[in-house]
Write a protein that holds these residues in place. Structure first.
Motif, PDB file in Angstrom:
ATOM      1  N   VAL A   1      15.691   1.197   0.284  1.00  0.00           N
ATOM      2  CA  VAL A   1      15.107  -0.041   0.803  1.00  0.00           C
ATOM      3  C   VAL A   1      13.966  -0.499  -0.098  1.00  0.00           C
ATOM      4  CG1 VAL A   1      13.855  -1.059   2.737  1.00  0.00           C
ATOM      5  CG2 VAL A   1      15.765   0.497   3.167  1.00  0.00           C
ATOM      6  N   LEU A   2      13.110   0.448  -0.496  1.00  0.00           N
ATOM      7  CA  LEU A   2      11.999   0.102  -1.379  1.00  0.00           C
ATOM      8  C   LEU A   2      12.512  -0.429  -2.714  1.00  0.00           C
ATOM      9  CD1 LEU A   2       9.696   3.181  -0.644  1.00  0.00           C
ATOM     10  CD2 LEU A   2       9.300   0.813   0.069  1.00  0.00           C
ATOM     11  N   THR A   3      13.587   0.159  -3.220  1.00  0.00           N
ATOM     12  CA  THR A   3      14.176  -0.304  -4.481  1.00  0.00           C
ATOM     13  C   THR A   3      14.704  -1.722  -4.336  1.00  0.00           C
ATOM     14  OG1 THR A   3      14.761   1.961  -5.119  1.00  0.00           O
ATOM     15  CG2 THR A   3      15.946   0.168  -6.215  1.00  0.00           C
ATOM     16  N   GLU A   4      15.340  -2.011  -3.203  1.00  0.00           N
ATOM     17  CA  GLU A   4      15.840  -3.371  -2.964  1.00  0.00           C
ATOM     18  C   GLU A   4      14.690  -4.365  -2.920  1.00  0.00           C
ATOM     19  OE1 GLU A   4      18.133  -5.948   0.528  1.00  0.00           O
ATOM     20  OE2 GLU A   4      18.109  -3.762   0.628  1.00  0.00           O
ATOM     21  N   TRP A   5      13.633  -4.017  -2.200  1.00  0.00           N
ATOM     22  CA  TRP A   5      12.474  -4.920  -2.123  1.00  0.00           C
ATOM     23  C   TRP A   5      11.819  -5.115  -3.477  1.00  0.00           C
ATOM     24  CZ3 TRP A   5       9.840  -2.446   2.789  1.00  0.00           C
ATOM     25  CH2 TRP A   5      10.616  -2.762   3.922  1.00  0.00           C
ATOM     26  N   ALA A   6      11.787  -4.042  -4.285  1.00  0.00           N
ATOM     27  CA  ALA A   6      11.146  -4.137  -5.595  1.00  0.00           C
ATOM     28  C   ALA A   6      11.846  -5.151  -6.494  1.00  0.00           C
ATOM     29  CB  ALA A   6      11.111  -2.770  -6.269  1.00  0.00           C
ATOM     30  N   GLY A   7      13.106  -5.444  -6.200  1.00  0.00           N
ATOM     31  CA  GLY A   7      13.805  -6.463  -6.963  1.00  0.00           C
ATOM     32  C   GLY A   7      13.161  -7.833  -6.846  1.00  0.00           C
ATOM     33  N   GLN A   8      12.284  -8.011  -5.839  1.00  0.00           N
ATOM     34  CA  GLN A   8      11.579  -9.275  -5.658  1.00  0.00           C
ATOM     35  C   GLN A   8      10.291  -9.351  -6.483  1.00  0.00           C
ATOM     36  OE1 GLN A   8      11.081  -9.984  -1.378  1.00  0.00           O
ATOM     37  NE2 GLN A   8      12.707  -8.509  -1.004  1.00  0.00           N
ATOM     38  N   ALA A   9       9.921  -8.241  -7.125  1.00  0.00           N
ATOM     39  CA  ALA A   9       8.637  -8.184  -7.836  1.00  0.00           C
ATOM     40  C   ALA A   9       8.480  -9.248  -8.930  1.00  0.00           C
ATOM     41  CB  ALA A   9       8.423  -6.793  -8.418  1.00  0.00           C
ATOM     42  N   PRO A  10       9.538  -9.590  -9.690  1.00  0.00           N
ATOM     43  CA  PRO A  10       9.330 -10.592 -10.754  1.00  0.00           C
ATOM     44  C   PRO A  10       8.762 -11.916 -10.268  1.00  0.00           C
ATOM     45  CG  PRO A  10      11.397  -9.443 -11.118  1.00  0.00           C
ATOM     46  CD  PRO A  10      10.885  -9.001  -9.771  1.00  0.00           C
ATOM     47  N   ARG A  11       9.012 -12.281  -9.009  1.00  0.00           N
ATOM     48  CA  ARG A  11       8.518 -13.581  -8.543  1.00  0.00           C
ATOM     49  C   ARG A  11       7.005 -13.610  -8.374  1.00  0.00           C
ATOM     50  NH1 ARG A  11      11.516 -13.181  -2.713  1.00  0.00           N
ATOM     51  NH2 ARG A  11       9.823 -12.276  -1.494  1.00  0.00           N
TER      52      ARG A  11
ATOM     53  N   ASN B   1     -12.478 -21.076 -12.170  1.00  0.00           N
ATOM     54  CA  ASN B   1     -13.678 -20.290 -11.903  1.00  0.00           C
ATOM     55  C   ASN B   1     -13.381 -18.882 -11.394  1.00  0.00           C
ATOM     56  OD1 ASN B   1     -15.445 -22.477 -12.531  1.00  0.00           O
ATOM     57  ND2 ASN B   1     -14.937 -23.384 -10.543  1.00  0.00           N
ATOM     58  N   ARG B   2     -12.164 -18.608 -11.012  1.00  0.00           N
ATOM     59  CA  ARG B   2     -11.880 -17.289 -10.464  1.00  0.00           C
ATOM     60  C   ARG B   2     -11.806 -16.230 -11.551  1.00  0.00           C
ATOM     61  NH1 ARG B   2      -6.925 -15.337 -11.631  1.00  0.00           N
ATOM     62  NH2 ARG B   2      -5.002 -16.547 -11.458  1.00  0.00           N
ATOM     63  N   SER B   3     -11.974 -14.975 -11.132  1.00  0.00           N
ATOM     64  CA  SER B   3     -11.874 -13.851 -12.067  1.00  0.00           C
ATOM     65  C   SER B   3     -10.429 -13.659 -12.498  1.00  0.00           C
ATOM     66  CB  SER B   3     -12.374 -12.574 -11.387  1.00  0.00           C
ATOM     67  OG  SER B   3     -13.721 -12.712 -10.975  1.00  0.00           O
ATOM     68  N   PRO B   4     -10.213 -13.044 -13.671  1.00  0.00           N
ATOM     69  CA  PRO B   4      -8.836 -12.711 -14.052  1.00  0.00           C
ATOM     70  C   PRO B   4      -8.213 -11.785 -13.003  1.00  0.00           C
ATOM     71  CG  PRO B   4     -10.354 -12.354 -15.881  1.00  0.00           C
ATOM     72  CD  PRO B   4     -11.189 -12.597 -14.671  1.00  0.00           C
ATOM     73  N   LEU B   5      -6.912 -11.927 -12.804  1.00  0.00           N
ATOM     74  CA  LEU B   5      -6.213 -11.094 -11.839  1.00  0.00           C
ATOM     75  C   LEU B   5      -5.271 -10.120 -12.537  1.00  0.00           C
ATOM     76  CD1 LEU B   5      -5.092 -13.500  -8.963  1.00  0.00           C
ATOM     77  CD2 LEU B   5      -6.983 -11.849  -8.950  1.00  0.00           C
ATOM     78  N   ILE B   6      -5.234  -8.918 -12.009  1.00  0.00           N
ATOM     79  CA  ILE B   6      -4.164  -7.978 -12.336  1.00  0.00           C
ATOM     80  C   ILE B   6      -3.316  -7.892 -11.078  1.00  0.00           C
ATOM     81  CG2 ILE B   6      -3.560  -5.633 -12.980  1.00  0.00           C
ATOM     82  CD1 ILE B   6      -6.264  -5.472 -14.429  1.00  0.00           C
ATOM     83  N   VAL B   7      -2.227  -8.634 -11.067  1.00  0.00           N
ATOM     84  CA  VAL B   7      -1.349  -8.666  -9.902  1.00  0.00           C
ATOM     85  C   VAL B   7      -0.538  -7.375  -9.887  1.00  0.00           C
ATOM     86  CG1 VAL B   7       0.539  -9.876  -8.771  1.00  0.00           C
ATOM     87  CG2 VAL B   7      -1.276 -11.184  -9.901  1.00  0.00           C
ATOM     88  N   TYR B   8      -0.705  -6.635  -8.822  1.00  0.00           N
ATOM     89  CA  TYR B   8      -0.193  -5.266  -8.721  1.00  0.00           C
ATOM     90  C   TYR B   8       0.944  -5.260  -7.698  1.00  0.00           C
ATOM     91  CZ  TYR B   8      -0.604  -0.134  -8.166  1.00  0.00           C
ATOM     92  OH  TYR B   8      -0.383   1.227  -8.116  1.00  0.00           O
ATOM     93  N   ALA B   9       2.166  -5.332  -8.197  1.00  0.00           N
ATOM     94  CA  ALA B   9       3.347  -5.472  -7.329  1.00  0.00           C
ATOM     95  C   ALA B   9       3.791  -4.104  -6.811  1.00  0.00           C
ATOM     96  CB  ALA B   9       4.473  -6.159  -8.095  1.00  0.00           C
ATOM     97  N   ASN B  10       2.968  -3.542  -5.929  1.00  0.00           N
ATOM     98  CA  ASN B  10       3.210  -2.176  -5.464  1.00  0.00           C
ATOM     99  C   ASN B  10       4.175  -2.144  -4.278  1.00  0.00           C
ATOM    100  OD1 ASN B  10       1.117  -3.407  -3.927  1.00  0.00           O
ATOM    101  ND2 ASN B  10       0.362  -1.414  -3.236  1.00  0.00           N
ATOM    102  N   PHE B  11       5.415  -2.531  -4.546  1.00  0.00           N
ATOM    103  CA  PHE B  11       6.445  -2.473  -3.511  1.00  0.00           C
ATOM    104  C   PHE B  11       6.755  -1.039  -3.110  1.00  0.00           C
ATOM    105  CE2 PHE B  11       6.995  -6.744  -5.069  1.00  0.00           C
ATOM    106  CZ  PHE B  11       7.369  -7.457  -3.947  1.00  0.00           C
ATOM    107  N   PHE B  12       6.528  -0.092  -4.023  1.00  0.00           N
ATOM    108  CA  PHE B  12       6.733   1.324  -3.689  1.00  0.00           C
ATOM    109  C   PHE B  12       5.460   1.827  -3.022  1.00  0.00           C
ATOM    110  CE2 PHE B  12      10.033   0.513  -6.724  1.00  0.00           C
ATOM    111  CZ  PHE B  12      11.102   1.232  -6.215  1.00  0.00           C
ATOM    112  N   SER B  13       5.423   1.654  -1.709  1.00  0.00           N
ATOM    113  CA  SER B  13       4.265   1.963  -0.883  1.00  0.00           C
ATOM    114  C   SER B  13       4.766   2.537   0.430  1.00  0.00           C
ATOM    115  CB  SER B  13       3.443   0.692  -0.645  1.00  0.00           C
ATOM    116  OG  SER B  13       2.477   0.887   0.363  1.00  0.00           O
ATOM    117  N   ASP B  14       3.948   3.353   1.069  1.00  0.00           N
ATOM    118  CA  ASP B  14       4.333   3.962   2.338  1.00  0.00           C
ATOM    119  C   ASP B  14       3.769   3.201   3.545  1.00  0.00           C
ATOM    120  OD1 ASP B  14       1.707   4.609   1.820  1.00  0.00           O
ATOM    121  OD2 ASP B  14       1.866   6.700   2.430  1.00  0.00           O
ATOM    122  N   VAL B  15       3.425   1.929   3.371  1.00  0.00           N
ATOM    123  CA  VAL B  15       2.873   1.147   4.472  1.00  0.00           C
ATOM    124  C   VAL B  15       3.973   0.500   5.310  1.00  0.00           C
ATOM    125  CG1 VAL B  15       1.589  -0.961   5.036  1.00  0.00           C
ATOM    126  CG2 VAL B  15       0.599   0.725   3.489  1.00  0.00           C
ATOM    127  N   ALA B  16       4.884  -0.240   4.688  1.00  0.00           N
ATOM    128  CA  ALA B  16       5.909  -0.970   5.443  1.00  0.00           C
ATOM    129  C   ALA B  16       7.022  -0.057   5.928  1.00  0.00           C
ATOM    130  CB  ALA B  16       6.488  -2.091   4.595  1.00  0.00           C
TER     131      ALA B  16
END
Length: 430
Positions: A27-37, A4-19
């Motif tokens: 560091v952001l590049t290293e974290w982005a390596g986790q995006a495929p999961r 019943n849920r809406s379709p999702l566009i999962v947005y793996a925005n590891f390149f962000s200035d929040v964390a």
């Protein structure tokens, strides 16, 4: 699966200035390596927008375990650009038309980001797409501001004082004052930890004691805001993860973190109690933070990290108002276990190095031959190992999950995994 849920566009925005700041590109590049999961979040018809595409082998493996046809998922890769958010990188790469196509092909789609940063809120408005957990009006400016504030050490520290959340003694200061502040703290406490205000995963921490010389880097060369904090003797590092939406607050899970030299390396859930009070106090703090976030208009995942200290008391260390390294894993564990008739799975995450490199298919075969692969049987027993992340670039630094009916079962399965994968480092004691 939720039909019943809406379709999702999962947005793996590891390149962000929040964390962390954009200046920490490595560091952001290293974290982005986790995006495929993030593929573990998808259902048929969903799409993944990612800075790093999952390999064909990992994608087929995950889809087979999920019972999702691989061809029913759309993966769009957005190459990162140093110093830019993912939204800005998409625009610079000329991919906005393709992204609009994903939205148009999925009427009613919602954007599910890793973190609600300013660029993502703006991107959703430009695309005319809802952000998951928010209504048609989208996230307010105060909600986005809360994300930025409470992903800082100083922001959470100030709020914790208001809410009565216990924290280690500490002081907030600007970079040039760090050395003097640390020296003053060390006259009062045997050890301190120096933390960048905006930091995650142990990035940028300095551990000092009275017996050590203050590193040259701390001598008037630091910029920005920092926190100098008493370093307590830790019995266990723990956390609680919560979710906030229109229906209210709910606890999603709690557990114990594996930490080496201040850096997160793994997790086990559920939390093994100590005195029967740890989970209750974590929940109390999570609810207090959630009520404050609700008043700002925030919706979505958030959590509190803490330590159980040698004095027997719990101390909060930071808040994470975003998806973390554990939220996708817990969703995956619950999804697989539910399909196998296991309603409340225990699960753990690990990150370890093998003595010899393996390809993804080789690693899958090793688990299969040893009888350690995730599986369930007609009697309702379920358990085993899931290769939670894609094959590492070096073939040795593997991320894995272990699922089972009890905490004891998953720890025992991990012990068997050590021999099969020939991990170099010994298992920590839980």
């Amino acid at each position: 699966m939720d039909q019943n849920r809406s379709p999702l566009i999962v947005y793996a925005n590891f390149f962000s200035d929040v964390a962390v700041s954009f200046t920490a590109h490595d560091v952001l590049t290293e974290w982005a390596g986790q995006a495929p999961r993030k593929i573990w979040l998808l259902q048929p018809g969903d799409a993944l927008v990612t800075p790093v595409a999952p390999s064909g082998a990992f994608r087929r493996y995950a889809c087979e375990l999920l019972g999702v046809p691989s061809e029913s998922l759309k993966v769009m890769t957005s190459p990162p650009t140093t110093g830019l958010s993912m939204a800005e990188a998409l625009h610079q790469a000329g991919l906005m038309g393709s992204l609009r196509g994903l939205v148009t092909a999925r009427p009613g789609a919602e954007l599910l980001p890793v973190v609600l940063d300013a660029s993502t809120a703006d991107l959703a408005r430009r695309l005319g797409v809802a952000v998951a957990a928010y209504g048609p009006g989208g996230p307010s400016g105060s909600a986005v501001d809360a994300v930025y504030r409470f992903n800082t050490k100083s922001g959470f520290r100030a709020l914790a004082a208001e809410l009565g959340i216990r924290m280690p003694e500490g002081r907030v200061c600007e970079g040039p004052a760090v050395e003097a502040t640390a020296a003053a703290m060390l006259r009062q406490y045997e050890r301190v930890v120096v933390k960048p205000d905006r930091s995650a995963g142990g990035h940028g921490l300095y551990f000092l004691s009275r017996a050590e010389t203050v590193p040259a880097l701390l001598r008037n060369r630091l910029t920005g805001t920092w926190v100098v904090e008493e370093r307590l003797d830790v019995v266990r590092p723990v956390s609680i993860q919560m979710h906030l939406d229109a229906s209210g607050l709910r606890v999603v899970f709690s557990g114990e973190m594996r930490v080496q030299h201040g850096s997160y390396t793994g997790y086990v859930s559920p939390l093994s109690e100590s005195g029967g009070t740890v989970t209750a106090e974590l929940e109390q703090w999570g609810v207090a933070l959630g009520h404050h976030l609700a008043r700002s208009g925030y919706a979505g995942p958030y959590g509190v990290d803490a330590i159980l200290a040698a004095d027997g008391r719990l101390y909060a260390t930071e808040s994470n108002v975003r998806r973390t390294a554990t939220t996708t894993a817990q969703f995956m564990a619950s999804r697989l276990a539910r399909a196998a008739g296991l309603d409340a799975p225990a699960w753990l995450l690990g990150r370890r190095r093998t003595r010899a490199p393996h390809g993804f298919k080789d690693a899958v075969r090793l688990l299969g031959r040893a009888g350690l692969s995730w599986a369930s049987d007609p009697a309702g027993r379920a358990g085993g190992v899931v290769l939670y992340g894609d094959a590492p670039a070096d073939g040795r630094s593997w991320r894995y999950a272990v699922l089972g009916s009890t905490r004891t079962a998953v720890v025992e399965t991990e012990e068997a995994l050590v021999a099969v994968m020939e991990f170099e480092d010994p298992l920590p004691q839980w």
